[in-house]
Write a protein that holds these residues in place. Structure first.
Motif, PDB file in Angstrom:
ATOM      1  N   GLN A 221      -2.494  84.239  -8.928  1.00  0.00           N
ATOM      2  CA  GLN A 221      -1.678  85.377  -9.368  1.00  0.00           C
ATOM      3  C   GLN A 221      -2.119  85.860 -10.742  1.00  0.00           C
ATOM      4  OE1 GLN A 221       2.337  83.967  -9.114  1.00  0.00           O
ATOM      5  NE2 GLN A 221       2.437  84.197  -6.890  1.00  0.00           N
ATOM      6  N   ASN A 222      -2.421  84.942 -11.644  1.00  0.00           N
ATOM      7  CA  ASN A 222      -2.887  85.331 -12.972  1.00  0.00           C
ATOM      8  C   ASN A 222      -4.240  86.015 -12.906  1.00  0.00           C
ATOM      9  OD1 ASN A 222      -0.592  84.344 -14.175  1.00  0.00           O
ATOM     10  ND2 ASN A 222      -1.516  82.375 -14.717  1.00  0.00           N
ATOM     11  N   GLN A 223      -5.097  85.593 -11.988  1.00  0.00           N
ATOM     12  CA  GLN A 223      -6.413  86.206 -11.854  1.00  0.00           C
ATOM     13  C   GLN A 223      -6.292  87.627 -11.304  1.00  0.00           C
ATOM     14  OE1 GLN A 223      -9.034  84.197  -9.143  1.00  0.00           O
ATOM     15  NE2 GLN A 223     -10.856  84.896 -10.242  1.00  0.00           N
ATOM     16  N   LYS A 224      -5.351  87.856 -10.397  1.00  0.00           N
ATOM     17  CA  LYS A 224      -5.146  89.196  -9.848  1.00  0.00           C
ATOM     18  C   LYS A 224      -4.624  90.155 -10.907  1.00  0.00           C
ATOM     19  CE  LYS A 224      -4.312  87.862  -5.084  1.00  0.00           C
ATOM     20  NZ  LYS A 224      -3.321  87.800  -3.990  1.00  0.00           N
ATOM     21  N   LYS A 225      -3.836  89.657 -11.852  1.00  0.00           N
ATOM     22  CA  LYS A 225      -3.277  90.501 -12.911  1.00  0.00           C
ATOM     23  C   LYS A 225      -4.345  90.966 -13.877  1.00  0.00           C
ATOM     24  CE  LYS A 225       1.315  88.500 -12.807  1.00  0.00           C
ATOM     25  NZ  LYS A 225       2.319  87.696 -13.532  1.00  0.00           N
ATOM     26  N   LEU A 226      -5.396  90.174 -14.045  1.00  0.00           N
ATOM     27  CA  LEU A 226      -6.450  90.527 -15.014  1.00  0.00           C
ATOM     28  C   LEU A 226      -7.339  91.563 -14.495  1.00  0.00           C
ATOM     29  CD1 LEU A 226      -7.390  87.013 -16.344  1.00  0.00           C
ATOM     30  CD2 LEU A 226      -5.975  88.717 -17.445  1.00  0.00           C
TER      31      LEU A 226
END
Length: 115
Positions: free
Chosen positions: A110-115
């Motif tokens: 999820q954090n990677q998708k936000k970046l």
């Protein structure tokens, strides 16, 4: 000392199971196996076909079967060397490690998708 070893084994096993179960589909992971030799048994031939299919196609039922087979085998080893009480500790540690690792990987995605 046995308690620590059993709990450690459960934690490591749960961590490794997430790596096996939570994979993205790939076309091929390894080089294709050659056909089973004619002198091998039907069981060996079936296992080789299963492994080849598991390595080339990612389907949930194949992951579940693989996880179940390996976990039952590992649990049987623990039971054979210790007792039923130790087996309970192993499964509790396995479930805790599996849950934490799966949640951590989901959070990373999820954090990677936000970046």
């Amino acid at each position: 000392m046995i308690f620590a070893g059993i709990i450690g084994a459960g934690l490591v096993w749960g961590w490794l199971l997430v790596l096996l179960v939570d994979q993205r589909p790939l076309k091929t992971r390894t080089q294709p196996e050659t056909d089973a030799e004619s002198d091998s048994s039907k069981l060996v031939h079936y296992l080789k076909l299963f492994l080849h299919k598991w390595q080339t196609e990612r389907r949930p039922y194949l992951n579940i079967i693989a996880v179940a087979i390996f976990t039952i085998w590992f649990a049987w080893l623990i039971y054979a060397f210790t007792s039923t009480t130790q087996l309970i500790l192993f499964f509790v540690a396995l479930i805790i490690a599996f849950s934490i690792h799966l949640a951590w990987r989901q959070q990373l995605r999820q954090n990677q998708k936000k970046l």
